[in-house]
Design an enzyme around this catalytic site. Structure first.
Site, PDB file in Angstrom:
ATOM      1  N   GLY A   1      -4.150   3.591  -2.205  1.00  0.00           N
ATOM      2  CA  GLY A   1      -5.039   3.206  -3.307  1.00  0.00           C
ATOM      3  C   GLY A   1      -4.353   2.414  -4.399  1.00  0.00           C
ATOM      4  O   GLY A   1      -4.986   1.595  -5.075  1.00  0.00           O
TER       5      GLY A   1
ATOM      6  N   GLY B   1      -4.941   7.387  -3.364  1.00  0.00           N
ATOM      7  CA  GLY B   1      -6.063   8.213  -3.789  1.00  0.00           C
ATOM      8  C   GLY B   1      -5.727   9.683  -3.617  1.00  0.00           C
ATOM      9  O   GLY B   1      -4.836  10.042  -2.839  1.00  0.00           O
TER      10      GLY B   1
ATOM     11  N   ASP C   1      -6.741   1.206   4.269  1.00  0.00           N
ATOM     12  CA  ASP C   1      -8.010   0.754   3.703  1.00  0.00           C
ATOM     13  C   ASP C   1      -7.803  -0.028   2.397  1.00  0.00           C
ATOM     14  O   ASP C   1      -6.854  -0.788   2.287  1.00  0.00           O
ATOM     15  CB  ASP C   1      -8.949   1.952   3.515  1.00  0.00           C
TER      16      ASP C   1
ATOM     17  N   GLU D   1      -1.155   5.146   6.157  1.00  0.00           N
ATOM     18  CA  GLU D   1      -2.346   5.920   6.514  1.00  0.00           C
ATOM     19  C   GLU D   1      -2.424   6.379   7.967  1.00  0.00           C
ATOM     20  O   GLU D   1      -3.053   7.406   8.258  1.00  0.00           O
ATOM     21  CB  GLU D   1      -3.610   5.113   6.171  1.00  0.00           C
TER      22      GLU D   1
END
Length: 404
Positions: free
Chosen positions: A164, A116, A195, A187
């Site tokens: 992402g 992302g 995530d 991350e």
């Protein structure tokens, strides 16, 4: 991005009339505010794109709906606009009787999707613009849509596939890696956590491999992405275009027809076929060291092991955000027995807690903005991350919880 801000100050001289240091400070404050606002506007105006050079291409070709992530200069990083377009079209193709499969790929050859556009999210949060709640909510809704898609979903994960990008692929029915595929969930190095459903798929990998990948951000390449269980098939990159053509040429294909084509290409691939999984020799250590219930115990296990591999992982883990490490371990432990939707609801709570905290913004600064690679984590030590801190990250958001 600065052009608009500078021009605005030039055409509005009244903004800088106040003399002395106060005037300079006000000018600088305004300049910085405009700079931040411009970053956000750049992100938001994506939704107005209507020309052919869009950030995501959505095309009906033959029997398939084809999604092409089209930001090669930014390694096809996801924007909110891209998420919205993909989600909307995915739902339409799901209901279309003439669409028999969905293919997703990245433009440019270098990346499928590097994640992302988190720099924009961090800048927006600093400017008190609430993009993050909307971005993460809609991204996780898309991850769930991929996981529950009623049509065969084929992700061609050629090139960099991180964050992402993993969420756009790993929950789908078919994931096709090439020798150029580079997978990671990095991350914890930016004060976040793995995530996009990482809490679902990572603990379901062999042994404690997922826990290892999540805490260290270790990178898997090529056929190892298949051997780890992240990809379902492996195909030589030079055959990728041919594979896509063969899939598009299928007439009203069933899931089995699609699987058969993928299996044929997979079987024909010879690249690194005879090489063993790069982590094979270390799996016993990984399973042993990463089976502990606390990050502190994992670190102690690595110290006690004392092998060069264990000490290298220890060195890596010690650089990560202490808060992120603790969040991540609990995320995977809890996620191991949850459904994908339950995991995404949990991760949405975590994402919003991270936006309110210090480490995510510091990680983005150190890795993506200043690039000094020297984040100053707060707290800086694992023992300073209390159970209360941890519990607060996992707390329900009440009416703001992610619901499906």
């Amino acid at each position: 991005m600065l052009t608009w801000s500078v021009r605005y100050l030039r055409v509005c001289p009244w903004l800088t009339r106040e003399g002395g240091a106060g005037g300079v400070r006000k000018t600088n404050d305004l300049f910085n505010a405009f700079k931040r606002t411009n970053t956000i506007l750049h992100h938001l105006r994506m939704s107005k794109h209507t020309d052919a050079a869009e950030d995501v291409l959505l095309e009906k070709k033959g029997c398939a709906g084809v999604i092409t992530l089209n930001r090669p200069k930014f390694l096809n990083a996801l924007t909110l606009n891209m998420i919205r377009q993909i989600y909307s079209q995915l739902k339409k193709w799901e209901q279309d009787p003439e669409t028999f499969l969905i293919i997703i790929k990245g433009a440019g050859g270098k990346a499928f999707c590097a994640g992302g556009d988190i720099r924009v999210i961090s800048e927006a949060e600093k400017a008190k613009q609430n993009i993050a709640p909307v971005f993460f909510r809609e991204e996780y809704m898309l991850n769930n849509a991929v996981g529950s898609c009623q049509k065969p979903y084929v992700a061609l994960i050629h090139g960099i596939t991180m964050g992402g990008g993993v969420g756009l692929s790993v929950h789908g029915q078919f994931r096709v890696a090439t020798e150029k595929c580079l997978f990671a969930m990095p991350e914890t190095a930016i004060g976040l956590f793995p995530d996009v459903g990482g809490g679902y798929f990572l603990p379901r990998l062999q042994g404690k491999l997922g826990y290892f990948l999540a805490l260290t951000g270790f990178r898997l390449k090529g056929r190892d992405v298949y051997r780890a269980g992240i990809a379902t098939h492996f195909v030589d990159s030079e055959k990728l275009a041919m594979l896509e053509e063969d899939l598009l040429a299928l007439k009203s294909p069933s899931k089995e027809n699609i699987a058969s084509v993928l299996e044929n290409y997979h079987t024909e691939s010879k690249i690194d076929r005879d090489k063993s999984f790069m982590l094979e020799e270390h799996m016993d250590k990984i399973n042993s060291c990463f089976s502990a219930n606390t990050v502190e115990e994992i670190i102690e296990n690595l110290k006690q092991d004392g092998s060069s591999f264990a000490l290298e992982q220890l060195k890596v883990i010690n650089k990560m955000s202490p808060t992120s490490l603790k969040i991540t371990l609990r995320q995977l432990m809890e996620g191991s027995s949850k459904t994908l939707q339950e995991v995404l609801t949990m991760e949405y709570r975590l994402s919003q807690a991270c936006m309110r905290g210090h480490d995510f913004h510091e990680g983005v600064r150190a890795v993506l903005i200043d690039k000094d690679q020297s984040p100053k984590w707060k707290p800086a030590d694992l023992k300073e991350v209390t159970d209360e801190d941890l519990n607060n990250h996992f707390k329900s958001l009440g009416s703001n919880d992610l619901k499906f």
